[in-house]
Design an enzyme around this catalytic site. Structure first.
Site, PDB file in Angstrom:
ATOM      1  N   LYS A  17       0.932  -1.252  -0.123  1.00 49.69           N
ATOM      2  CA  LYS A  17       0.163  -0.219  -0.026  1.00 49.69           C
ATOM      3  C   LYS A  17       0.888   1.333  -0.015  1.00 49.69           C
ATOM      4  O   LYS A  17       0.482   2.078  -0.723  1.00 49.69           O
ATOM      5  CB  LYS A  17      -0.843  -0.061   1.284  1.00 49.69           C
ATOM      6  CG  LYS A  17      -2.039  -1.202   1.296  1.00 49.69           C
ATOM      7  CD  LYS A  17      -2.982  -0.846   2.353  1.00 49.69           C
ATOM      8  CE  LYS A  17      -2.345  -0.703   3.758  1.00 49.69           C
ATOM      9  NZ  LYS A  17      -1.744  -2.113   4.402  1.00 49.69           N
ATOM     10  N   ARG A  92      -9.292   1.745   8.937  1.00 48.22           N
ATOM     11  CA  ARG A  92      -9.251   0.111   9.288  1.00 48.22           C
ATOM     12  C   ARG A  92     -10.173  -0.441  10.170  1.00 48.22           C
ATOM     13  O   ARG A  92     -10.168  -1.782  10.322  1.00 48.22           O
ATOM     14  CB  ARG A  92      -7.880   0.207   9.947  1.00 48.22           C
ATOM     15  CG  ARG A  92      -6.516  -0.067   9.235  1.00 48.22           C
ATOM     16  CD  ARG A  92      -5.577   0.068  10.181  1.00 48.22           C
ATOM     17  NE  ARG A  92      -4.462  -0.715  10.074  1.00 48.22           N
ATOM     18  CZ  ARG A  92      -3.266  -0.027   9.483  1.00 48.22           C
ATOM     19  NH1 ARG A  92      -3.261   1.037   8.968  1.00 48.22           N
ATOM     20  NH2 ARG A  92      -2.169  -0.917   9.582  1.00 48.22           N
ATOM     21  N   ARG A 129      11.470  -7.185   5.782  1.00 45.97           N
ATOM     22  CA  ARG A 129      11.339  -5.762   5.591  1.00 45.97           C
ATOM     23  C   ARG A 129      12.245  -5.069   6.512  1.00 45.97           C
ATOM     24  O   ARG A 129      12.257  -5.370   7.849  1.00 45.97           O
ATOM     25  CB  ARG A 129       9.885  -5.279   5.646  1.00 45.97           C
ATOM     26  CG  ARG A 129       9.735  -3.719   5.473  1.00 45.97           C
ATOM     27  CD  ARG A 129       8.452  -3.314   5.200  1.00 45.97           C
ATOM     28  NE  ARG A 129       7.627  -3.426   6.139  1.00 45.97           N
ATOM     29  CZ  ARG A 129       6.158  -2.981   6.170  1.00 45.97           C
ATOM     30  NH1 ARG A 129       5.676  -2.497   5.212  1.00 45.97           N
ATOM     31  NH2 ARG A 129       5.557  -3.109   7.256  1.00 45.97           N
ATOM     32  N   ARG A 161      11.143  -2.520  11.591  1.00 45.82           N
ATOM     33  CA  ARG A 161      10.301  -1.905  12.150  1.00 45.82           C
ATOM     34  C   ARG A 161       9.773  -2.774  13.358  1.00 45.82           C
ATOM     35  O   ARG A 161       9.878  -4.023  13.412  1.00 45.82           O
ATOM     36  CB  ARG A 161       8.948  -1.873  11.486  1.00 45.82           C
ATOM     37  CG  ARG A 161       8.928  -0.304  10.562  1.00 45.82           C
ATOM     38  CD  ARG A 161       7.697  -0.332   9.849  1.00 45.82           C
ATOM     39  NE  ARG A 161       6.473  -0.766  10.299  1.00 45.82           N
ATOM     40  CZ  ARG A 161       5.243  -0.466   9.378  1.00 45.82           C
ATOM     41  NH1 ARG A 161       5.343  -0.061   8.240  1.00 45.82           N
ATOM     42  NH2 ARG A 161       4.178  -0.815   9.924  1.00 45.82           N
ATOM     43  N   ARG A 172      -1.313  -8.239  13.789  1.00 48.28           N
ATOM     44  CA  ARG A 172      -1.605  -7.269  12.608  1.00 48.28           C
ATOM     45  C   ARG A 172      -2.483  -7.944  11.529  1.00 48.28           C
ATOM     46  O   ARG A 172      -3.527  -7.490  11.332  1.00 48.28           O
ATOM     47  CB  ARG A 172      -0.604  -6.474  11.997  1.00 48.28           C
ATOM     48  CG  ARG A 172       0.377  -5.762  13.199  1.00 48.28           C
ATOM     49  CD  ARG A 172       1.504  -5.245  12.717  1.00 48.28           C
ATOM     50  NE  ARG A 172       1.648  -4.487  11.563  1.00 48.28           N
ATOM     51  CZ  ARG A 172       2.718  -4.440  10.651  1.00 48.28           C
ATOM     52  NH1 ARG A 172       3.826  -5.322  10.957  1.00 48.28           N
ATOM     53  NH2 ARG A 172       2.719  -3.677   9.606  1.00 48.28           N
TER      54      ARG A 172
HETATM   55  P1  AMP Z   1       0.793   0.931   9.099  1.00 46.91           P
HETATM   56  O1  AMP Z   1       1.986   1.723   8.577  1.00 46.91           O
HETATM   57  O2  AMP Z   1      -0.262   1.399   7.925  1.00 46.91           O
HETATM   58  O3  AMP Z   1       0.863  -0.660   8.986  1.00 46.91           O
HETATM   59  O4  AMP Z   1       0.418   1.397  10.498  1.00 46.91           O
HETATM   60  C1  AMP Z   1       1.289   0.934  11.548  1.00 46.91           C
HETATM   61  C2  AMP Z   1       0.751   1.018  12.929  1.00 46.91           C
HETATM   62  O5  AMP Z   1      -0.081   2.474  13.107  1.00 46.91           O
HETATM   63  C3  AMP Z   1      -0.747   0.217  13.050  1.00 46.91           C
HETATM   64  O6  AMP Z   1      -0.237  -1.296  13.103  1.00 46.91           O
HETATM   65  C4  AMP Z   1      -1.586   0.625  14.031  1.00 46.91           C
HETATM   66  O7  AMP Z   1      -0.930   0.497  15.351  1.00 46.91           O
HETATM   67  C5  AMP Z   1      -1.349   2.303  13.677  1.00 46.91           C
HETATM   68  N1  AMP Z   1      -2.350   2.697  12.893  1.00 46.91           N
HETATM   69  C6  AMP Z   1      -2.153   3.301  11.531  1.00 46.91           C
HETATM   70  N2  AMP Z   1      -3.188   3.458  10.869  1.00 46.91           N
HETATM   71  C7  AMP Z   1      -4.289   3.145  11.609  1.00 46.91           C
HETATM   72  C8  AMP Z   1      -5.655   3.235  11.862  1.00 46.91           C
HETATM   73  N3  AMP Z   1      -6.186   3.727  10.504  1.00 46.91           N
HETATM   74  N4  AMP Z   1      -6.322   2.804  12.646  1.00 46.91           N
HETATM   75  C9  AMP Z   1      -5.435   2.342  13.958  1.00 46.91           C
HETATM   76  N5  AMP Z   1      -4.336   2.328  14.056  1.00 46.91           N
HETATM   77  C10 AMP Z   1      -3.677   2.718  13.136  1.00 46.91           C
END
Ligand code: AMP
Length: 225
Positions: A17, A92, A129, A161, A172
């Protein structure tokens, strides 16, 4: 002049994404809004929000809806977002999707792209990653930077990360299936969902996404959806 383009990109963690949203953003000249990037930035700067988000992120859990919605509403109110955006990593949950509809208005989105990739593929991508702490450039243990874990682009440290550990990845992906996957029905009901095969080269996936967006923008797209 092009019409304003407002897009969402959905897909499992590791579906690509972030990579694809950055390309779509450059291609159409629209803002790339990643809630994950916003929370990671906040965690680095050590604000109250950042501390709370950082803890949840490290465990692979979601940040609560009210916090996410506040952050996104603030970001969408900035002038660049008024000229169009691709929202990456949000919504989400159903609560976030409903709140987003209230913020931007029903019917404001042009398309919702879902990138489809098999779970075995995303597990391999995520567990290997590595990310530049400074500029966010992404590498993989199978395709590392030229000099041992120093970013080719900016010289920053390239690290894993906190939420790319096996435990956090499992959590996740389970949360994705339970809370985020049902959003595809939410957007399919609104005639917005476009599914794109996320396998193969980055350029090929990008070409499929652009084709999907263009077909959504075409005047006759209502009947094609
Ligand atoms: P991502 O980089 O999109 O995988 O986001 C990393 C982390 O940020 C996720 O595992 C959540 O802990 C938090 N996060 C990001 N976007 C959201 C969202 N829309 N709702 C809830 N948590 C989020």
């Amino acid at each position: 002049m092009r019409p304003t383009i407002r897009l969402l990109i959905l897909g499992k963690q590791g579906a690509g994404k972030g990579t694809q949203a950055a390309r779509v953003s450059a291609h159409y000249g629209i803002a790339h809004i990643s809630t994950g990037d916003i929370f990671r930035d906040a965690a680095r700067t050590g604000t109250d929000l950042g501390r709370k988000a950082g803890e949840l992120m490290g465990r692979g859990e979601l940040v609560p809806d009210d916090i996410v919605v506040g952050v996104v509403a603030e970001r969408l109110a900035q002038p660049d977002a008024g000229r169009g955006f691709i929202l990456d990593g949000c919504p989400r949950t159903r609560g976030q999707a409903e709140a987003l509809e209230e913020i931007i208005g029903a019917g404001a989105l042009e398309a919702v792209i879902e990138i489809e990739v098999a779970t075995s593929v995303v597990m391999h991508r995520l567990s290997g990653r590595r990310v530049c702490e400074h500029c966010g450039a992404t590498y993989h243990v199978d395709a590392p930077p030229e000099v041992s874990w120093i970013c080719d682009a900016c010289g920053g440290d390239v690290v894993q990360r906190a939420d790319d550990t096996e435990d956090a990845i499992g959590r996740r992906l389970a949360i994705y299936e339970e809370q985020t996957r049902p959003l595809t029905d939410f957007y399919a009901e609104r005639g917005l969902l476009r599914r794109v095969d996320g396998g193969g080269a980055v350029e090929d996936v990008f070409a499929r996404i652009v084709a999907a967006v263009e077909s959504a923008l075409a005047p006759s797209s209502g009947s094609a959806r």
